[in-house]
Design an enzyme around this catalytic site. Structure first.
Site, PDB file in Angstrom:
ATOM      1  N   THR A  37       0.806  -1.049  -0.045  1.00 10.37           N
ATOM      2  CA  THR A  37       0.134  -0.076  -0.063  1.00 10.37           C
ATOM      3  C   THR A  37       0.831   1.224  -0.042  1.00 10.37           C
ATOM      4  OG1 THR A  37      -1.974  -0.941   0.968  1.00 10.37           O
ATOM      5  CG2 THR A  37      -1.610   1.221   1.373  1.00 10.37           C
ATOM      6  N   SER A  89       4.701  -6.835  -1.038  1.00 12.40           N
ATOM      7  CA  SER A  89       4.229  -6.942   0.203  1.00 12.40           C
ATOM      8  C   SER A  89       4.660  -8.297   0.981  1.00 12.40           C
ATOM      9  CB  SER A  89       2.533  -6.436   0.483  1.00 12.40           C
ATOM     10  OG  SER A  89       2.356  -6.118   1.918  1.00 12.40           O
ATOM     11  N   HIS A 143       4.004  -9.643   3.949  1.00 11.66           N
ATOM     12  CA  HIS A 143       3.099 -10.737   4.451  1.00 11.66           C
ATOM     13  C   HIS A 143       2.303 -11.584   3.334  1.00 11.66           C
ATOM     14  CE1 HIS A 143      -0.911  -8.567   4.195  1.00 11.66           C
ATOM     15  NE2 HIS A 143      -0.176  -7.464   3.819  1.00 11.66           N
ATOM     16  N   THR A 184      13.845   4.989  10.056  1.00  9.93           N
ATOM     17  CA  THR A 184      14.537   4.140  10.667  1.00  9.93           C
ATOM     18  C   THR A 184      14.090   2.864  10.342  1.00  9.93           C
ATOM     19  OG1 THR A 184      15.135   5.443  12.661  1.00  9.93           O
ATOM     20  CG2 THR A 184      15.555   2.996  12.604  1.00  9.93           C
ATOM     21  N   CYS A 192      -8.570  -5.412   1.973  1.00 14.44           N
ATOM     22  CA  CYS A 192      -8.418  -3.701   1.891  1.00 14.44           C
ATOM     23  C   CYS A 192      -9.624  -2.947   1.786  1.00 14.44           C
ATOM     24  CB  CYS A 192      -7.271  -3.562   1.012  1.00 14.44           C
ATOM     25  SG  CYS A 192      -5.754  -4.260   1.628  1.00 14.44           S
TER      26      CYS A 192
END
Length: 373
Positions: free
Chosen positions: A71, A200, A202, A243, A331
């Site tokens: 995303t 992505s 996952h 970070t 989503c």
């Protein structure tokens, strides 16, 4: 309970978890720090993960930019290109069946004065390359963004042909490849028309919260310019500040390594599981059953189907203790499926639609739970 919603997310592999845990406990250094061992170890781990992702997709490690997920990658690429290249005009081409992060990014740009063409699709959610080329020729865009493998239907766009058209017309091309990674073989070094690609973690048994934006260099090796979505300390070659989540990135690197190693086995296993799953569904639901997915040119292991006379949400709730499936994209769960609307499904048909997505760690015998629904 049998989990069959692997397009929404996947179980993190044990091998991935073992690889990332030290970077939550002992190896907690910041890779942007310098000289001392904890920082250097983190930096080296990031570099290794970058190489593993690059090997999986077939690009230069320097073209792998870590993000929080697809995303974010989709947003940074679409908005970043629009801001960086005003001299290329304000026309963007996408389709009516894209992931919400693409559709909503394009709608945001429309509110700023950009012109967006949303291409029609066929009954399986694919664009027509010939009509696409005509659109490009008639009104050259600054960017094309088209999904590679549809997250609801599983259909594959003719991305190599689309990429060639974009290259021939000197158009920047982005594709969301989230659903095909580890399930469809490709090599970006052989598809030069793809300038940007989103992943992505996952979806390939890595942790949530990490993804990749592949930003290819120019043919001469020059870096592709892009306005950052997140400004700050200039991490990730100034594309994406902040970070780095070292543990998540290490996990993604290990998942990419596994995906590369196992891709042939994964594809074969998913095809076998899919065929058996379809047999069981036909046995259980008979003439009530209608498949929305194509029989070929699709992501292996993804089935979109209708059970006539059945409300999908009630069906999922009723059988939640036995099986985990979905009505479509996680989503956009609060809205009717734009994908199913685009392929011509009625409200009643949409309310009867379910999505099953398989994983190679499922056994054939596990699927027999379908007969008990």
């Amino acid at each position: 309970m049998l989990y069959l919603d692997n397009s929404a997310t996947t179980r993190i592999y044990d091998e991935v978890l073992e690889a990332l845990l030290p970077f939550l406990k002992e190896e907690y250094g910041n890779p942007s720090s310098k000289y001392y061992l904890l920082a250097e170890n983190a930096k080296k781990a990031i570099s290794t993960a970058r190489e593993k992702v690059a090997e999986l997709v077939g690009c230069d490690p320097e073209e792998v930019i870590f993000t929080s997920g697809a995303t974010e990658s989709n947003n940074m690429i679409i908005k970043g290109v629009a801001d960086q290249y005003p001299e290329k005009g304000n026309h963007i081409i996408t389709s009516k069946v894209e992931h919400p992060s693409v559709i909503e990014s394009c709608k945001h740009l429309e509110s700023k004065g950009y012109k967006v063409t949303y291409l029609d699709v066929d009954l399986f959610g694919r664009i027509q390359p010939e009509k696409f080329e005509q659109t490009v020729r008639n009104n050259p865009p600054l960017l094309v963004s088209l999904i590679w493998g549809n997250n609801e239907l599983g259909s594959l766009n003719e991305v190599e042909q689309i990429a060639a058209i974009c290259k021939n017309h000197n158009v920047l091309f982005h594709t969301d490849a989230t659903q095909i990674i580890g399930k469809v073989k490709f090599n970006l070094s052989l598809i030069p028309g793809i300038r940007f690609l989103s992943i992505s973690g996952h979806k390939i048994h890595a942790p949530k919260g990490v993804g990749v934006a592949i930003i290819r260099k120019h043919d001469i090796g020059k870096k592709t310019q892009l306005t950052p979505l997140i400004h700050g300390g200039g991490q990730e070659d100034n594309y994406r500040s902040g970070t780095l989540a070292v543990h998540n990135i290490v996990g993604l690197g290990k998942a990419a390594e596994i995906a590369m190693r196992e891709i042939d086995n994964t594809i074969n296993k998913l095809l076998v599981l899919e065929a058996f799953c379809k047999e069981l569904l036909v046995m259980k639901f008979g003439e009530q059953l209608i498949f929305n997915s194509d029989t070929g040119n699709k992501i292996p292991g993804l089935l979109n189907l209708m059970i006539t006379g059945v409300n999908n949400q009630r069906f999922i709730i009723k059988h939640a203790e036995k099986i985990a499936i979905s009505t479509g994209s996680a989503c956009s769960s609060a809205k009717p499926s734009e994908v199913l609307i685009a392929i011509g499904k009625s409200d009643q048909e949409i309310r009867s639609t379910l999505r099953i997505t398989l994983s190679p760690d499922i056994e054939l015998s596990d699927l027999k739970v379908i007969l008990d629904l």
